[in-house]
Motif scaffolding. Structure first.
Motif, PDB file in Angstrom:
ATOM      1  N   VAL A  56      95.794  62.303  26.448  1.00 28.75           N
ATOM      2  CA  VAL A  56      95.140  62.698  27.576  1.00 28.75           C
ATOM      3  C   VAL A  56      93.610  63.061  27.681  1.00 28.75           C
ATOM      4  CG1 VAL A  56      95.692  65.355  27.769  1.00 28.75           C
ATOM      5  CG2 VAL A  56      96.120  63.787  29.914  1.00 28.75           C
ATOM      6  N   SER A  57      92.987  63.430  26.532  1.00 21.84           N
ATOM      7  CA  SER A  57      91.641  63.829  26.568  1.00 21.84           C
ATOM      8  C   SER A  57      90.895  62.841  26.760  1.00 21.84           C
ATOM      9  CB  SER A  57      91.280  64.348  25.255  1.00 21.84           C
ATOM     10  OG  SER A  57      92.130  65.647  24.747  1.00 21.84           O
ATOM     11  N   PRO A  58      90.995  61.502  26.610  1.00 21.42           N
ATOM     12  CA  PRO A  58      89.810  60.238  26.871  1.00 21.42           C
ATOM     13  C   PRO A  58      89.898  60.227  28.592  1.00 21.42           C
ATOM     14  CG  PRO A  58      91.225  59.675  25.084  1.00 21.42           C
ATOM     15  CD  PRO A  58      91.855  60.845  25.447  1.00 21.42           C
ATOM     16  N   ARG A  59      91.035  60.306  29.307  1.00 25.93           N
ATOM     17  CA  ARG A  59      91.034  60.165  30.635  1.00 25.93           C
ATOM     18  C   ARG A  59      90.144  61.400  31.175  1.00 25.93           C
ATOM     19  NH1 ARG A  59      95.187  61.764  33.987  1.00 25.93           N
ATOM     20  NH2 ARG A  59      95.631  59.595  34.713  1.00 25.93           N
ATOM     21  N   LEU A  60      89.607  62.215  30.467  1.00 29.81           N
ATOM     22  CA  LEU A  60      88.748  63.214  31.207  1.00 29.81           C
ATOM     23  C   LEU A  60      87.470  62.947  30.913  1.00 29.81           C
ATOM     24  CD1 LEU A  60      90.921  66.363  29.796  1.00 29.81           C
ATOM     25  CD2 LEU A  60      91.004  65.285  32.010  1.00 29.81           C
ATOM     26  N   PRO A  62      85.308  60.589  31.982  1.00 29.56           N
ATOM     27  CA  PRO A  62      84.627  60.337  33.203  1.00 29.56           C
ATOM     28  C   PRO A  62      84.291  61.345  33.962  1.00 29.56           C
ATOM     29  CG  PRO A  62      86.240  58.616  32.660  1.00 29.56           C
ATOM     30  CD  PRO A  62      86.546  59.798  31.836  1.00 29.56           C
ATOM     31  N   LEU A  63      84.982  62.415  34.006  1.00 27.19           N
ATOM     32  CA  LEU A  63      84.608  63.741  34.507  1.00 27.19           C
ATOM     33  C   LEU A  63      83.858  64.754  33.751  1.00 27.19           C
ATOM     34  CD1 LEU A  63      88.045  64.750  36.423  1.00 27.19           C
ATOM     35  CD2 LEU A  63      85.844  64.171  37.414  1.00 27.19           C
ATOM     36  N   VAL A  64      84.036  64.870  32.293  1.00 25.48           N
ATOM     37  CA  VAL A  64      83.422  65.813  31.656  1.00 25.48           C
ATOM     38  C   VAL A  64      81.921  65.212  31.243  1.00 25.48           C
ATOM     39  CG1 VAL A  64      83.253  67.073  29.341  1.00 25.48           C
ATOM     40  CG2 VAL A  64      85.384  66.843  30.622  1.00 25.48           C
ATOM     41  N   LEU A  65      81.612  63.976  30.950  1.00 22.31           N
ATOM     42  CA  LEU A  65      80.445  63.420  30.194  1.00 22.31           C
ATOM     43  C   LEU A  65      79.304  63.763  31.406  1.00 22.31           C
ATOM     44  CD1 LEU A  65      79.132  62.103  27.884  1.00 22.31           C
ATOM     45  CD2 LEU A  65      79.574  60.056  28.611  1.00 22.31           C
ATOM     46  N   PRO A  66      79.397  63.068  32.745  1.00 26.79           N
ATOM     47  CA  PRO A  66      78.415  63.200  33.789  1.00 26.79           C
ATOM     48  C   PRO A  66      78.129  64.493  34.006  1.00 26.79           C
ATOM     49  CG  PRO A  66      80.244  61.442  34.195  1.00 26.79           C
ATOM     50  CD  PRO A  66      80.541  62.295  33.129  1.00 26.79           C
ATOM     51  N   LEU A  67      79.163  65.468  34.081  1.00 30.05           N
ATOM     52  CA  LEU A  67      78.998  66.907  34.291  1.00 30.05           C
ATOM     53  C   LEU A  67      78.045  67.680  33.198  1.00 30.05           C
ATOM     54  CD1 LEU A  67      79.173  69.200  36.136  1.00 30.05           C
ATOM     55  CD2 LEU A  67      81.383  69.791  35.005  1.00 30.05           C
ATOM     56  N   THR A  68      78.343  67.240  31.915  1.00 31.01           N
ATOM     57  CA  THR A  68      77.594  67.837  30.920  1.00 31.01           C
ATOM     58  C   THR A  68      76.493  67.217  30.856  1.00 31.01           C
ATOM     59  OG1 THR A  68      79.790  67.343  29.534  1.00 31.01           O
ATOM     60  CG2 THR A  68      77.585  67.781  28.281  1.00 31.01           C
ATOM     61  N   ASN A 119      85.921  51.064  28.351  1.00 26.14           N
ATOM     62  CA  ASN A 119      86.583  49.872  28.276  1.00 26.14           C
ATOM     63  C   ASN A 119      87.773  49.516  27.272  1.00 26.14           C
ATOM     64  OD1 ASN A 119      86.940  46.950  29.386  1.00 26.14           O
ATOM     65  ND2 ASN A 119      85.782  46.421  27.300  1.00 26.14           N
ATOM     66  N   ASP A 120      87.486  50.217  26.147  1.00 25.57           N
ATOM     67  CA  ASP A 120      88.354  49.861  25.097  1.00 25.57           C
ATOM     68  C   ASP A 120      89.236  51.194  24.620  1.00 25.57           C
ATOM     69  OD1 ASP A 120      87.331  47.441  24.327  1.00 25.57           O
ATOM     70  OD2 ASP A 120      85.499  48.471  23.408  1.00 25.57           O
ATOM     71  N   VAL A 121      88.899  52.515  24.737  1.00 22.90           N
ATOM     72  CA  VAL A 121      89.509  53.703  24.251  1.00 22.90           C
ATOM     73  C   VAL A 121      90.278  54.078  25.263  1.00 22.90           C
ATOM     74  CG1 VAL A 121      89.103  55.863  23.360  1.00 22.90           C
ATOM     75  CG2 VAL A 121      87.734  54.167  22.474  1.00 22.90           C
ATOM     76  N   ILE A 122      89.658  54.168  26.685  1.00 25.06           N
ATOM     77  CA  ILE A 122      90.702  54.816  27.664  1.00 25.06           C
ATOM     78  C   ILE A 122      91.779  54.099  28.059  1.00 25.06           C
ATOM     79  CG2 ILE A 122      90.458  55.625  29.916  1.00 25.06           C
ATOM     80  CD1 ILE A 122      87.393  56.469  29.780  1.00 25.06           C
ATOM     81  N   PRO A 123      91.952  52.775  28.297  1.00 21.46           N
ATOM     82  CA  PRO A 123      93.044  51.909  28.660  1.00 21.46           C
ATOM     83  C   PRO A 123      94.121  52.133  27.419  1.00 21.46           C
ATOM     84  CG  PRO A 123      91.083  50.656  28.973  1.00 21.46           C
ATOM     85  CD  PRO A 123      90.463  51.892  28.061  1.00 21.46           C
ATOM     86  N   TYR A 124      93.709  52.275  26.069  1.00 18.73           N
ATOM     87  CA  TYR A 124      94.421  52.586  24.894  1.00 18.73           C
ATOM     88  C   TYR A 124      95.164  53.760  25.082  1.00 18.73           C
ATOM     89  CZ  TYR A 124      96.514  53.003  20.255  1.00 18.73           C
ATOM     90  OH  TYR A 124      97.233  53.400  19.229  1.00 18.73           O
ATOM     91  N   SER A 125      94.425  54.672  25.107  1.00 15.89           N
ATOM     92  CA  SER A 125      94.914  56.132  25.347  1.00 15.89           C
ATOM     93  C   SER A 125      95.789  56.321  26.718  1.00 15.89           C
ATOM     94  CB  SER A 125      93.801  57.270  25.394  1.00 15.89           C
ATOM     95  OG  SER A 125      93.157  57.204  26.810  1.00 15.89           O
ATOM     96  N   GLU A 126      95.497  55.623  27.640  1.00 16.45           N
ATOM     97  CA  GLU A 126      96.359  55.751  29.054  1.00 16.45           C
ATOM     98  C   GLU A 126      97.597  55.222  28.612  1.00 16.45           C
ATOM     99  OE1 GLU A 126      96.936  56.704  33.021  1.00 16.45           O
ATOM    100  OE2 GLU A 126      95.285  57.108  31.737  1.00 16.45           O
ATOM    101  N   MET A 267      95.135  50.885  32.065  1.00 13.79           N
ATOM    102  CA  MET A 267      95.390  50.399  30.936  1.00 13.79           C
ATOM    103  C   MET A 267      94.893  49.179  30.802  1.00 13.79           C
ATOM    104  SD  MET A 267      99.324  51.192  30.700  1.00 13.79           S
ATOM    105  CE  MET A 267     100.135  53.001  31.064  1.00 13.79           C
ATOM    106  N   TYR A 268      93.992  48.551  31.573  1.00 15.53           N
ATOM    107  CA  TYR A 268      93.515  47.172  31.403  1.00 15.53           C
ATOM    108  C   TYR A 268      91.870  47.357  30.897  1.00 15.53           C
ATOM    109  CZ  TYR A 268      97.813  45.187  33.687  1.00 15.53           C
ATOM    110  OH  TYR A 268      98.844  44.788  33.984  1.00 15.53           O
ATOM    111  N   LYS A 269      91.546  46.311  30.106  1.00 11.12           N
ATOM    112  CA  LYS A 269      90.338  46.300  29.825  1.00 11.12           C
ATOM    113  C   LYS A 269      89.378  45.238  31.017  1.00 11.12           C
ATOM    114  CE  LYS A 269      90.715  46.441  24.652  1.00 11.12           C
ATOM    115  NZ  LYS A 269      90.629  45.624  23.560  1.00 11.12           N
ATOM    116  N   ILE A 270      88.186  45.047  30.931  1.00  7.33           N
ATOM    117  CA  ILE A 270      87.386  44.552  32.062  1.00  7.33           C
ATOM    118  C   ILE A 270      87.815  43.108  31.915  1.00  7.33           C
ATOM    119  CG2 ILE A 270      85.287  43.449  32.561  1.00  7.33           C
ATOM    120  CD1 ILE A 270      84.151  46.117  31.719  1.00  7.33           C
TER     121      ILE A 270
END
Length: 476
Positions: A56-60, A62-68, A119-126, A267-270
């Motif tokens: 579940v961590s990779p889907r976070l 898009p929120l954590v990185l811009p705020l960081t 594009n690669d990690v988040i779809p797989y982790s989802e 779950m899809y890539k581009i």
């Protein structure tokens, strides 16, 4: 790399990783709070819980990185200004743009990494996370029973409850059960309704007992006579306590790592999203064309061919077509017309709901496509918002920079949420909704960078007051 570039980059990286770990920990705790009901009370191994959090961590991100990036930029550049390090740099002829050069390269590289990660990690982790959630749900039958909707337990029972309570959700209220019969597989002919009940089982047992209290047992009676069958006869009995035993062999043999057939736009890539969007769009267009053609045929307009011209001497003084028939036929025709209209309206309403669901699904896929590009650009833009703003406010540490960063990010995040919610129901185009918050931040980043490089504050109060005073003097 020069000493100054190395010093700025190392200082930034130390703060960046510290802030990233703290924010990631906070968001993971929030995730645990959101999904605690799916993990608690199931006797899961610690390894399975850690795997759940790992997926579940990779889907976070898009929120954590811009705020960081925003928080780190504010803290580091605010600290440089507060300690007059930027003043020392400028005294030697080093501008703000020159001081930001090494960090700009780092942010560009980070944006590229974020794009490939999305594009690669988040779809797989989802995909892995959704599979794990489904498999965990089968470990405890009480979790399979959802409040307010029918849930299937095994092959023979569909259960609906209005409320669950207890430390293990074992107490159920307002229970409705549809029981299937192997002798009559087509249809639910047995309905059980109870005021309350309890799920009970012994440790190590493969049988779950559902104890029902104060209810009724309805069983449809099948008769061969069609006339009697139209009366829909049934048998009804009352019970104070009724126990249903459910075989849990399949539940206890659940494989946590089992791969299920799950499908989600995240779950899809581009490359896969382009194919899926094209497929959904073509299917949607075809469904609309088929529906419009069916409705046209249903009106009967296609049955009207080229008729022969009516001779003038055969025309009789009738005001409507219905006047050609007697009163009984007129009544039958009107009843038939009303029935057709009502049926058409029901069909249109049902299709409207179906098309809304398909539109929402298509829009979600388009939003997921654009979000992969938005994440990379948001990292760059928020850096050029935080860095010059930190240089302007001249305050480092976790105090004021953190407050300003959170306010800016909440504004950015909530604009994005409201826009995406509007896009899902078709109010706003998915492209505009995905890019709206980032585009709003773009002019702010340009303006702040300009103010910081020209040694100006956010607002020049003295100049503003002088203009107001000059305006009043002119009026006098």
């Amino acid at each position: 790399m020069k000493i100054l570039d190395r010093y700025i980059l190392v200082t930034y990286l130390k703060t960046f990783f510290s802030v990233f770990i703290i924010l990631m920990f906070i968001f993971v705790l929030q995730t645990i709070w959101l999904y605690i009901s799916e993990l608690a009370g199931k006797d899961l191994d610690v390894w399975i819980v850690l795997k759940f959090l790992w997926y579940v961590s990779p889907r976070l991100i898009p929120l954590v990185l811009p705020l960081t990036i925003l928080v780190t930029s504010l803290m580091v550049f605010g600290s440089f200004s507060e300690k007059y390090e930027f003043a020392a740099m400028k005294s030697t002829g080093i501008s703000l743009q020159r001081a930001m050069r090494s960090l700009t390269v780092f942010i560009l590289v980070l944006a590229a990494v974020a794009f490939f990660f999305a594009n690669d990690v988040i779809p797989y982790s989802e995909y892995k996370w959704q599979n794990l959630r489904r498999n965990i749900a089968q470990v405890s039958p009480s979790m399979v029973i959802s409040e307010g909707q029918f849930s299937q337990i095994g092959d023979d029972f569909n259960i609906k409850v209005s409320k669950k309570s207890g430390d293990r959700d074992q107490f159920l209220n307002d229970i409705v059960i549809h029981k299937k019969n192997s002798m009559r597989p087509n249809g639910n002919y047995t309905v059980i309704i109870a005021d309350n009940g309890e799920l009970a089982s012994e440790e190590g047992s493969n049988t779950l007992s559902l104890i029902l209290n104060d209810g009724y047992y309805y069983d449809d009676v099948q008769v061969k006579d069609p006339k009697k069958q139209m009366r829909k006869p049934f048998a009804k009995s009352y019970f104070e306590t009724y126990t249903i035993n459910i075989d849990l062999t399949k539940f206890n043999d659940t494989d946590i790592d089992k791969e299920n057939e799950v499908n989600n736009h995240n779950m899809y890539k581009i490359s896969e999203l382009f194919v899926e969007i094209d497929s959904l769009s073509n299917s949607y267009t075809k469904d609309i064309a088929v529906f419009s053609e069916n409705m046209h045929i249903r009106t009967g307009a296609t049955k009207f061919g080229i008729s022969q011209p009516v001779k003038p001497d055969t025309i009789r003084p009738f005001t409507t077509i219905v006047d050609f028939y007697n009163e009984k036929q007129q009544s039958e025709i009107l009843d038939l017309a009303l029935t057709n209209v009502r049926g058409t309206l029901q069909t249109v309403k049902a299709k409207k709901t179906e098309f809304q669901i398909k539109t929402k699904r298509l829009n979600k896929h388009e939003i997921a496509l654009h979000e992969k590009y938005v994440l990379a650009l948001a990292c760059i833009i928020l850096f050029f918002v935080g860095a010059p703003l930190g240089a302007i406010i001249r305050k480092g540490g976790m105090g004021l920079p953190m407050v300003v960063a959170i306010l800016l990010f909440l504004t950015y995040h909530f604009i994005g949420i409201f826009a995406k919610n509007s896009a899902e129901d078709g109010t706003m185009h998915p492209f505009i909704a995905s890019w709206l918050s980032t585009v709003i931040m773009l002019p702010l980043s340009i303006w702040l960078t300009y103010r910081a490089t020209t040694d100006q504050g956010i607002f020049d109060i003295d100049t503003f007051l002088q203009r107001i005073t000059g305006l009043f003097k002119k009026k006098e």
